[in-house]
Design a protein around this motif. Structure first.
Motif, PDB file in Angstrom:
ATOM      1  N   TYR A 157     -45.706 -57.788 -85.769  1.00  0.00           N
ATOM      2  CA  TYR A 157     -44.847 -58.399 -86.795  1.00  0.00           C
ATOM      3  C   TYR A 157     -44.588 -59.893 -86.570  1.00  0.00           C
ATOM      4  O   TYR A 157     -43.455 -60.330 -86.396  1.00  0.00           O
ATOM      5  CB  TYR A 157     -43.531 -57.625 -86.996  1.00  0.00           C
ATOM      6  CG  TYR A 157     -42.926 -56.956 -85.763  1.00  0.00           C
ATOM      7  CD1 TYR A 157     -42.075 -57.635 -84.906  1.00  0.00           C
ATOM      8  CD2 TYR A 157     -43.211 -55.625 -85.481  1.00  0.00           C
ATOM      9  CE1 TYR A 157     -41.524 -57.023 -83.804  1.00  0.00           C
ATOM     10  CE2 TYR A 157     -42.664 -54.996 -84.372  1.00  0.00           C
ATOM     11  CZ  TYR A 157     -41.812 -55.706 -83.539  1.00  0.00           C
ATOM     12  OH  TYR A 157     -41.269 -55.091 -82.430  1.00  0.00           O
TER      13      TYR A 157
ATOM     14  N   ALA B 171     -44.293 -52.977 -93.034  1.00  0.00           N
ATOM     15  CA  ALA B 171     -44.519 -52.584 -94.429  1.00  0.00           C
ATOM     16  C   ALA B 171     -44.135 -53.702 -95.389  1.00  0.00           C
ATOM     17  O   ALA B 171     -44.783 -53.903 -96.416  1.00  0.00           O
ATOM     18  CB  ALA B 171     -43.738 -51.316 -94.741  1.00  0.00           C
ATOM     19  N   SER B 172     -43.078 -54.440 -95.037  1.00  0.00           N
ATOM     20  CA  SER B 172     -42.628 -55.541 -95.889  1.00  0.00           C
ATOM     21  C   SER B 172     -41.802 -56.510 -95.051  1.00  0.00           C
ATOM     22  O   SER B 172     -41.377 -56.183 -93.951  1.00  0.00           O
ATOM     23  CB  SER B 172     -41.783 -55.021 -97.056  1.00  0.00           C
ATOM     24  OG  SER B 172     -40.602 -54.414 -96.572  1.00  0.00           O
TER      25      SER B 172
ATOM     26  N   ASP C 290     -48.694 -58.726 -97.780  1.00  0.00           N
ATOM     27  CA  ASP C 290     -50.077 -58.542 -98.233  1.00  0.00           C
ATOM     28  C   ASP C 290     -50.808 -59.873 -98.396  1.00  0.00           C
ATOM     29  O   ASP C 290     -52.000 -59.977 -98.081  1.00  0.00           O
ATOM     30  CB  ASP C 290     -50.115 -57.756 -99.551  1.00  0.00           C
ATOM     31  CG  ASP C 290     -49.639 -56.320 -99.367  1.00  0.00           C
ATOM     32  OD1 ASP C 290     -49.903 -55.729 -98.295  1.00  0.00           O
ATOM     33  OD2 ASP C 290     -48.997 -55.794-100.292  1.00  0.00           O
TER      34      ASP C 290
ATOM     35  N   TYR D 251     -53.434 -55.142 -89.598  1.00  0.00           N
ATOM     36  CA  TYR D 251     -53.057 -53.790 -89.971  1.00  0.00           C
ATOM     37  C   TYR D 251     -51.628 -53.822 -90.497  1.00  0.00           C
ATOM     38  O   TYR D 251     -50.814 -54.594 -90.031  1.00  0.00           O
ATOM     39  CB  TYR D 251     -53.133 -52.856 -88.755  1.00  0.00           C
ATOM     40  CG  TYR D 251     -54.476 -52.886 -88.081  1.00  0.00           C
ATOM     41  CD1 TYR D 251     -55.540 -52.150 -88.575  1.00  0.00           C
ATOM     42  CD2 TYR D 251     -54.686 -53.682 -86.954  1.00  0.00           C
ATOM     43  CE1 TYR D 251     -56.782 -52.194 -87.957  1.00  0.00           C
ATOM     44  CE2 TYR D 251     -55.923 -53.733 -86.333  1.00  0.00           C
ATOM     45  CZ  TYR D 251     -56.969 -52.983 -86.846  1.00  0.00           C
ATOM     46  OH  TYR D 251     -58.195 -53.038 -86.240  1.00  0.00           O
ATOM     47  N   LYS D 252     -51.382 -52.960 -91.450  1.00  0.00           N
ATOM     48  CA  LYS D 252     -50.044 -52.863 -92.030  1.00  0.00           C
ATOM     49  C   LYS D 252     -49.504 -51.466 -91.720  1.00  0.00           C
ATOM     50  O   LYS D 252     -50.182 -50.470 -91.955  1.00  0.00           O
ATOM     51  CB  LYS D 252     -50.118 -53.100 -93.533  1.00  0.00           C
ATOM     52  CG  LYS D 252     -48.784 -53.165 -94.222  1.00  0.00           C
ATOM     53  CD  LYS D 252     -49.004 -53.528 -95.694  1.00  0.00           C
ATOM     54  CE  LYS D 252     -47.735 -53.450 -96.479  1.00  0.00           C
ATOM     55  NZ  LYS D 252     -47.967 -53.753 -97.898  1.00  0.00           N
ATOM     56  N   THR D 253     -48.300 -51.412 -91.181  1.00  0.00           N
ATOM     57  CA  THR D 253     -47.684 -50.135 -90.835  1.00  0.00           C
ATOM     58  C   THR D 253     -46.712 -49.698 -91.926  1.00  0.00           C
ATOM     59  O   THR D 253     -46.445 -50.451 -92.865  1.00  0.00           O
ATOM     60  CB  THR D 253     -46.887 -50.241 -89.518  1.00  0.00           C
ATOM     61  OG1 THR D 253     -45.737 -51.058 -89.758  1.00  0.00           O
ATOM     62  CG2 THR D 253     -47.703 -50.833 -88.396  1.00  0.00           C
ATOM     63  N   ASN D 254     -46.170 -48.526 -91.745  1.00  0.00           N
ATOM     64  CA  ASN D 254     -45.102 -48.047 -92.623  1.00  0.00           C
ATOM     65  C   ASN D 254     -43.733 -48.420 -92.070  1.00  0.00           C
ATOM     66  O   ASN D 254     -42.714 -48.062 -92.648  1.00  0.00           O
ATOM     67  CB  ASN D 254     -45.187 -46.526 -92.789  1.00  0.00           C
ATOM     68  CG  ASN D 254     -46.425 -46.122 -93.544  1.00  0.00           C
ATOM     69  OD1 ASN D 254     -46.839 -46.799 -94.484  1.00  0.00           O
ATOM     70  ND2 ASN D 254     -47.029 -45.025 -93.141  1.00  0.00           N
ATOM     71  N   PHE D 255     -43.722 -49.105 -90.930  1.00  0.00           N
ATOM     72  CA  PHE D 255     -42.479 -49.450 -90.246  1.00  0.00           C
ATOM     73  C   PHE D 255     -42.046 -50.853 -90.634  1.00  0.00           C
ATOM     74  O   PHE D 255     -42.793 -51.602 -91.244  1.00  0.00           O
ATOM     75  CB  PHE D 255     -42.666 -49.328 -88.732  1.00  0.00           C
ATOM     76  CG  PHE D 255     -43.229 -47.999 -88.322  1.00  0.00           C
ATOM     77  CD1 PHE D 255     -42.490 -46.835 -88.471  1.00  0.00           C
ATOM     78  CD2 PHE D 255     -44.509 -47.901 -87.812  1.00  0.00           C
ATOM     79  CE1 PHE D 255     -43.000 -45.604 -88.111  1.00  0.00           C
ATOM     80  CE2 PHE D 255     -45.044 -46.678 -87.449  1.00  0.00           C
ATOM     81  CZ  PHE D 255     -44.295 -45.522 -87.598  1.00  0.00           C
TER      82      PHE D 255
ATOM     83  N   ASN E  43     -34.170 -52.386 -87.246  1.00  0.00           N
ATOM     84  CA  ASN E  43     -35.328 -51.674 -87.797  1.00  0.00           C
ATOM     85  C   ASN E  43     -36.068 -50.844 -86.762  1.00  0.00           C
ATOM     86  O   ASN E  43     -37.193 -50.399 -87.012  1.00  0.00           O
ATOM     87  CB  ASN E  43     -36.298 -52.669 -88.440  1.00  0.00           C
ATOM     88  CG  ASN E  43     -35.703 -53.326 -89.661  1.00  0.00           C
ATOM     89  OD1 ASN E  43     -34.965 -52.709 -90.419  1.00  0.00           O
ATOM     90  ND2 ASN E  43     -36.007 -54.596 -89.845  1.00  0.00           N
TER      91      ASN E  43
ATOM     92  N   ASN F 290     -37.698 -48.022 -84.754  1.00  0.00           N
ATOM     93  CA  ASN F 290     -38.154 -46.709 -85.176  1.00  0.00           C
ATOM     94  C   ASN F 290     -38.790 -46.030 -83.971  1.00  0.00           C
ATOM     95  O   ASN F 290     -39.841 -46.484 -83.473  1.00  0.00           O
ATOM     96  CB  ASN F 290     -39.158 -46.845 -86.320  1.00  0.00           C
ATOM     97  CG  ASN F 290     -39.582 -45.514 -86.873  1.00  0.00           C
ATOM     98  OD1 ASN F 290     -40.267 -44.745 -86.212  1.00  0.00           O
ATOM     99  ND2 ASN F 290     -39.167 -45.237 -88.103  1.00  0.00           N
TER     100      ASN F 290
ATOM    101  N   GLY G 196     -42.395 -45.040 -84.450  1.00  0.00           N
ATOM    102  CA  GLY G 196     -43.265 -46.222 -84.417  1.00  0.00           C
ATOM    103  C   GLY G 196     -43.481 -46.727 -83.003  1.00  0.00           C
ATOM    104  O   GLY G 196     -44.588 -47.117 -82.631  1.00  0.00           O
TER     105      GLY G 196
END
Length: 191
Positions: free
Chosen positions: A105, A127-128, A135, A150-154, A165, A167, A170
């Motif tokens: 990140y 993720a954002s 993106d 790579y983009k995670t869902n975290f 944040n 997780n 994660g």
């Protein structure tokens, strides 16, 4: 392979030490505060502390000096502000012992999309992000040689127990990912 772990704005914490020890015994931790524990505050207070005591440019300079002093093949694993500083510093070093950069990140990287990768770089994005479009940054970086994104869902900070944040899933998933890289980078032993 040796490892250089580069902290985020929180610096050296017990949680970062635990993560580091789980990765390898052949590592050095670099943080903005010269290995002095900082009070764990809100993320905004911790960020203000980081800017006041070190800042992005000084952190980049510190990492460049670390990269220049490497004596053995080394992979850099960096988080947040540390990952963005490592992105800048990897381009400035001439030391061939820096073999790879894995950055989690790296939000400030958005200000340095004009740079190139001197070593193979992997970036794991959340993720954002609230301040920019993840993106678009991934798209810009993915056009560069030696860069994988790579983009995670975290969310940003998911590897840090002190982040809002954080997780646990994660942390386990990407700790295992790092350990797998460590295993594949080990030199073959002769029998």
């Amino acid at each position: 392979m040796n490892y250089l772990i580069v902290s985020d704005i929180y610096g050296l914490t017990p949680a970062l030490r635990r993560l580091s020890h789980a990765i390898s015994s052949n590592l050095v931790i670099v943080d903005p505060y010269n290995n002095k524990y900082q009070a764990i505050e809100s993320e905004q207070d911790s960020y203000n502390n980081f800017i006041q005591q070190c800042g992005h440019d000084k952190y980049t300079d510190k990492l460049q000096k670390c990269f220049e002093s490497l004596k053995l093949p080394t992979t850099c694993i960096a988080f947040s502000a540390g990952a963005s500083a490592a992105w800048r510093a990897q381009l400035l070093t001439g030391n061939t012992h820096l073999k790879k950069l894995i950055g989690f990140y790296p939000s400030q990287i958005r200000h340095n999309l004009n740079l190139s990768a001197k070593v193979p770089c992997e970036f794991i994005f959340p993720a954002s992000e609230s301040h920019f479009n993840v993106d678009e940054v991934i798209k810009a970086l993915s056009t560069k040689a030696n860069v994988k994104c790579y983009k995670t869902n975290f969310l940003h900070g998911f590897m840090n127990e002190y982040s809002t944040n954080f997780n646990a899933h994660g942390l386990v998933e990407y700790s295992n990912y790092i350990k797998q890289i460590y295993k594949t980078e080990q030199p073959l032993k002769r029998v």
